[in-house]
Design a protein around this motif. Structure first.
Motif, PDB file in Angstrom:
ATOM      1  N   ALA A 143      15.522  19.895  68.979  1.00 20.37           N
ATOM      2  CA  ALA A 143      16.549  19.250  69.793  1.00 20.37           C
ATOM      3  C   ALA A 143      15.954  18.850  71.135  1.00 20.37           C
ATOM      4  O   ALA A 143      15.394  19.689  71.844  1.00 20.37           O
ATOM      5  CB  ALA A 143      17.719  20.195  69.997  1.00 20.37           C
ATOM      6  N   ALA A 144      16.100  17.589  71.466  1.00 22.70           N
ATOM      7  CA  ALA A 144      15.603  17.081  72.742  1.00 22.70           C
ATOM      8  C   ALA A 144      16.759  16.920  73.715  1.00 22.70           C
ATOM      9  O   ALA A 144      17.840  16.454  73.339  1.00 22.70           O
ATOM     10  CB  ALA A 144      14.901  15.744  72.546  1.00 22.70           C
ATOM     11  N   SER A 145      16.537  17.271  74.957  1.00 21.84           N
ATOM     12  CA  SER A 145      17.537  17.063  76.007  1.00 21.84           C
ATOM     13  C   SER A 145      16.838  16.625  77.275  1.00 21.84           C
ATOM     14  O   SER A 145      15.649  16.880  77.468  1.00 21.84           O
ATOM     15  CB  SER A 145      18.344  18.336  76.244  1.00 21.84           C
ATOM     16  OG  SER A 145      17.516  19.393  76.651  1.00 21.84           O
ATOM     17  N   GLY A 146      17.579  15.920  78.103  1.00 25.46           N
ATOM     18  CA  GLY A 146      17.026  15.445  79.366  1.00 25.46           C
ATOM     19  C   GLY A 146      16.273  14.133  79.248  1.00 25.46           C
ATOM     20  O   GLY A 146      15.784  13.605  80.249  1.00 25.46           O
ATOM     21  N   PHE A 147      16.149  13.607  78.038  1.00 21.94           N
ATOM     22  CA  PHE A 147      15.494  12.315  77.842  1.00 21.94           C
ATOM     23  C   PHE A 147      15.944  11.748  76.493  1.00 21.94           C
ATOM     24  O   PHE A 147      16.426  12.483  75.637  1.00 21.94           O
ATOM     25  CB  PHE A 147      13.972  12.441  77.899  1.00 21.94           C
ATOM     26  CG  PHE A 147      13.353  13.169  76.753  1.00 21.94           C
ATOM     27  CD1 PHE A 147      13.445  14.558  76.650  1.00 21.94           C
ATOM     28  CD2 PHE A 147      12.653  12.489  75.756  1.00 21.94           C
ATOM     29  CE1 PHE A 147      12.866  15.244  75.600  1.00 21.94           C
ATOM     30  CE2 PHE A 147      12.073  13.167  74.700  1.00 21.94           C
ATOM     31  CZ  PHE A 147      12.178  14.541  74.622  1.00 21.94           C
ATOM     32  N   THR A 148      15.747  10.454  76.304  1.00 16.89           N
ATOM     33  CA  THR A 148      16.115   9.795  75.052  1.00 16.89           C
ATOM     34  C   THR A 148      14.898   9.782  74.150  1.00 16.89           C
ATOM     35  O   THR A 148      13.943   9.040  74.380  1.00 16.89           O
ATOM     36  CB  THR A 148      16.622   8.375  75.318  1.00 16.89           C
ATOM     37  OG1 THR A 148      17.743   8.441  76.212  1.00 16.89           O
ATOM     38  CG2 THR A 148      17.050   7.716  74.018  1.00 16.89           C
TER      39      THR A 148
ATOM     40  N   ALA B  55       6.962   8.781  71.900  1.00 16.60           N
ATOM     41  CA  ALA B  55       6.288   9.336  70.742  1.00 16.60           C
ATOM     42  C   ALA B  55       6.579  10.830  70.678  1.00 16.60           C
ATOM     43  O   ALA B  55       6.599  11.511  71.708  1.00 16.60           O
ATOM     44  CB  ALA B  55       4.790   9.101  70.841  1.00 16.60           C
ATOM     45  N   ILE B  56       6.798  11.328  69.461  1.00 17.11           N
ATOM     46  CA  ILE B  56       7.083  12.747  69.306  1.00 17.11           C
ATOM     47  C   ILE B  56       6.487  13.234  67.998  1.00 17.11           C
ATOM     48  O   ILE B  56       6.362  12.449  67.046  1.00 17.11           O
ATOM     49  CB  ILE B  56       8.598  13.022  69.379  1.00 17.11           C
ATOM     50  CG1 ILE B  56       8.876  14.525  69.476  1.00 17.11           C
ATOM     51  CG2 ILE B  56       9.331  12.401  68.207  1.00 17.11           C
ATOM     52  CD1 ILE B  56      10.231  14.850  70.053  1.00 17.11           C
TER      53      ILE B  56
ATOM     54  N   ASP C 175      16.482  11.567  64.256  1.00 18.76           N
ATOM     55  CA  ASP C 175      17.862  11.113  64.328  1.00 18.76           C
ATOM     56  C   ASP C 175      18.123  10.719  65.776  1.00 18.76           C
ATOM     57  O   ASP C 175      18.293  11.588  66.637  1.00 18.76           O
ATOM     58  CB  ASP C 175      18.807  12.230  63.877  1.00 18.76           C
ATOM     59  CG  ASP C 175      20.261  11.793  63.781  1.00 18.76           C
ATOM     60  OD1 ASP C 175      20.671  10.937  64.593  1.00 18.76           O
ATOM     61  OD2 ASP C 175      20.981  12.306  62.930  1.00 18.76           O
ATOM     62  N   ASN C 176      18.141   9.429  66.037  1.00 19.12           N
ATOM     63  CA  ASN C 176      18.291   8.955  67.409  1.00 19.12           C
ATOM     64  C   ASN C 176      19.684   9.224  67.964  1.00 19.12           C
ATOM     65  O   ASN C 176      19.854   9.388  69.174  1.00 19.12           O
ATOM     66  CB  ASN C 176      17.985   7.472  67.487  1.00 19.12           C
ATOM     67  CG  ASN C 176      16.529   7.171  67.199  1.00 19.12           C
ATOM     68  OD1 ASN C 176      15.664   8.020  67.406  1.00 19.12           O
ATOM     69  ND2 ASN C 176      16.261   5.978  66.697  1.00 19.12           N
ATOM     70  N   VAL C 177      20.676   9.288  67.099  1.00 18.90           N
ATOM     71  CA  VAL C 177      22.041   9.565  67.557  1.00 18.90           C
ATOM     72  C   VAL C 177      22.139  11.008  68.057  1.00 18.90           C
ATOM     73  O   VAL C 177      22.714  11.283  69.105  1.00 18.90           O
ATOM     74  CB  VAL C 177      23.055   9.300  66.442  1.00 18.90           C
ATOM     75  CG1 VAL C 177      24.447   9.730  66.875  1.00 18.90           C
ATOM     76  CG2 VAL C 177      23.032   7.824  66.047  1.00 18.90           C
ATOM     77  N   LYS C 178      21.555  11.911  67.279  1.00 19.85           N
ATOM     78  CA  LYS C 178      21.618  13.329  67.659  1.00 19.85           C
ATOM     79  C   LYS C 178      20.502  13.722  68.619  1.00 19.85           C
ATOM     80  O   LYS C 178      20.489  14.846  69.110  1.00 19.85           O
ATOM     81  CB  LYS C 178      21.536  14.193  66.402  1.00 19.85           C
ATOM     82  CG  LYS C 178      22.734  14.034  65.474  1.00 19.85           C
ATOM     83  CD  LYS C 178      22.610  14.958  64.275  1.00 19.85           C
ATOM     84  CE  LYS C 178      23.824  14.835  63.370  1.00 19.85           C
ATOM     85  NZ  LYS C 178      23.722  15.719  62.180  1.00 19.85           N
TER      86      LYS C 178
END
Length: 131
Positions: A23-28, A33-34, A75-78
């Motif tokens: 889960a990523a937070s603080g950025f889109t 790249a991830i 998942d770009n939405v989540k």
């Protein structure tokens, strides 16, 4: 504040499957790249996979030794990235980390370049493969 939190690690029998989540937070996440890397006890860090995108096109890369049993997805939405691992082997036992490029919008055209750019990661999730 940028943050990555991995989950989904577990004790699994050989031959089983797992899906790890990040889960990523603080950025889109879609703008960066991830990827995933792992580190087994007493061993060097080992790159697994990387994903990058531009203008709607998404590119996924895998380390040569990871092709076939590992699948990265996003998942770009989540604002999540996943790593599906199938046919787990005892040698897959490791802490798995998701990591991201610090620079927004950079595109990479092979695994090595994408993986080398990953320089911010979470605390990891432990996968143990044992009977």
């Amino acid at each position: 504040q940028k943050q990555l939190v991995e989950s989904g690690g577990a004790l699994v029998q050989p031959g089983g499957s797992l899906r790890l989540s990040c889960a990523a937070s603080g950025f889109t996440l879609e703008n960066y790249a991830i990827g995933w890397f792992r580190q087994a006890p007493g061993k060097e860090r080992e790159g697994v996979s990387c994903i990058t995108s531009t203008d709607g096109d998404t590119y996924t890369y895998y380390a040569n030794s990871m092709k076939g049993r590992f699948t990265i997805s996003r998942d770009n939405v989540k604002n999540m990235v996943y790593l599906q691992i199938d046919s787990l082997e005892p040698e897959d036992t490791a802490v798995y980390y998701c990591a991201t490029d610090r620079v927004r919008g950079r595109i990479y055209h092979n695994f090595a370049a994408c993986y080398d750019a990953l320089d911010y990661w979470g605390k990891g999730t432990l996968v143990t493969v044992s009977s």
